[in-house]
Scaffold this active site. Structure first.
Site, PDB file in Angstrom:
ATOM      1  N   LYS A  19     -14.547  -8.448 -18.658  1.00  0.00           N
ATOM      2  CA  LYS A  19     -14.801  -9.822 -19.093  1.00  0.00           C
ATOM      3  C   LYS A  19     -16.122  -9.956 -19.844  1.00  0.00           C
ATOM      4  CE  LYS A  19     -15.044 -12.672 -15.660  1.00  0.00           C
ATOM      5  NZ  LYS A  19     -16.382 -13.279 -15.546  1.00  0.00           N
ATOM      6  N   ARG A  93     -13.820 -21.607 -10.637  1.00  0.00           N
ATOM      7  CA  ARG A  93     -13.198 -20.614  -9.751  1.00  0.00           C
ATOM      8  C   ARG A  93     -12.304 -21.255  -8.701  1.00  0.00           C
ATOM      9  NH1 ARG A  93     -17.462 -15.692  -8.635  1.00  0.00           N
ATOM     10  NH2 ARG A  93     -17.709 -15.063 -10.808  1.00  0.00           N
ATOM     11  N   ARG A 127     -18.289   4.488 -10.849  1.00  0.00           N
ATOM     12  CA  ARG A 127     -19.567   4.108 -11.455  1.00  0.00           C
ATOM     13  C   ARG A 127     -20.741   4.461 -10.529  1.00  0.00           C
ATOM     14  NH1 ARG A 127     -19.724  -1.943 -13.647  1.00  0.00           N
ATOM     15  NH2 ARG A 127     -19.742  -2.436 -11.430  1.00  0.00           N
ATOM     16  N   ARG A 160     -23.642   1.580  -6.045  1.00  0.00           N
ATOM     17  CA  ARG A 160     -23.932   0.251  -5.514  1.00  0.00           C
ATOM     18  C   ARG A 160     -22.903  -0.107  -4.442  1.00  0.00           C
ATOM     19  NH1 ARG A 160     -24.731  -1.788 -11.340  1.00  0.00           N
ATOM     20  NH2 ARG A 160     -26.985  -1.855 -11.622  1.00  0.00           N
ATOM     21  N   ARG A 171     -13.100  -7.333  -2.720  1.00  0.00           N
ATOM     22  CA  ARG A 171     -13.440  -8.300  -3.779  1.00  0.00           C
ATOM     23  C   ARG A 171     -12.206  -8.664  -4.601  1.00  0.00           C
ATOM     24  NH1 ARG A 171     -17.707  -5.579  -7.292  1.00  0.00           N
ATOM     25  NH2 ARG A 171     -17.878  -7.580  -8.372  1.00  0.00           N
TER      26      ARG A 171
END
Length: 225
Positions: A19, A93, A127, A160, A171
């Site tokens: 996004k 949201r 990542r 992370r 999530r």
């Protein structure tokens, strides 16, 4: 460049859907103002205002910032852009937030990036980051020269918490549960446009073509940047 008419759009997509990259391309190609609710939240939290303290408390406890609070924050920022075309990122949201936005502005288009959750999981869990510099590596397509170590300093890379597999799955499930009613809300209004795919570079031409048709009299800033 000049936009002949004011065009107001919302972009939505799961964490890791691309996004941010898509928003940058839209802004660069069509000259829209980009407003990110995440950036607004971070700025207020860093300023340590009373509102910022409240928001940090909500986030630290894993709670959503109350609809009326985040709606007031975003609508206040939009008031300075009455004559501008904009792209709103990260808001609304919830249906209550969408209704608050609709009570003040007519949204012309909602751009929904539909990227398979499996693709996002692979993208995010691959990542790794060098925290002091912010350098980001991806073990699939941008790996460090030496596994687990930063190319420049040789210091260790870390993953992370947000990028750990169990966190990513949680999530994504939360995003789906929260966002589906918002997508249905905009679908019922006839302004939802969904773009499906696994790679931003392949989705982008379709988004570009759609906006070229949708924005009357637009004069592109950079073309197909």
């Amino acid at each position: 460049m000049v936009l002949q008419t004011v065009f107001r759009a919302v972009i939505t997509g799961a964490p890791g859907s691309g996004k941010g990259t898509m928003s940058s391309r839209i802004v660069r190609s069509f000259g829209l103002k980009h407003l990110s609710s995440g950036d607004m939240l971070r700025a207020i939290i860093e300023a340590k205002t009373d509102l910022g303290v409240l928001m940090k408390s909500c986030i630290d406890q894993g709670q959503l910032v109350p609809d009326d609070v985040i709606s007031r924050l975003v609508l206040s920022s939009l008031r300075g852009l009455e004559q501008s075309s904009w792209l709103l990122d990260g808001f609304p949201r919830t249906v209550a937030q969408a209704e608050a936005l609709d009570s003040v502005y007519d949204v012309d288009s909602v751009i929904n990036l539909d990227v398979p959750f499996q693709t996002i999981r692979e993208r995010l869990t691959s990542r790794w980051v060098h925290l002091p510099s912010g350098r980001v590596y991806n073990i699939d397509f941008n790996p460090p020269k030496r596994p687990g170590l930063d190319d420049v300093t040789g210091e260790p890379l870390v993953q992370r918490d947000d990028d750990r597999p169990e966190t990513v799955s949680r999530r994504l499930k939360g995003y789906e549960r929260q966002t589906q009613p918002v997508l249905e809300y905009y679908r019922s209004k006839g302004v939802l446009e969904t773009f499906s795919g696994t790679e931003t570079n392949k989705i982008w031409p379709h988004v570009h073509a759609f906006l070229t048709r949708k924005i009357p009299g637009n004069q592109q800033a950079v073309g197909k940047a």
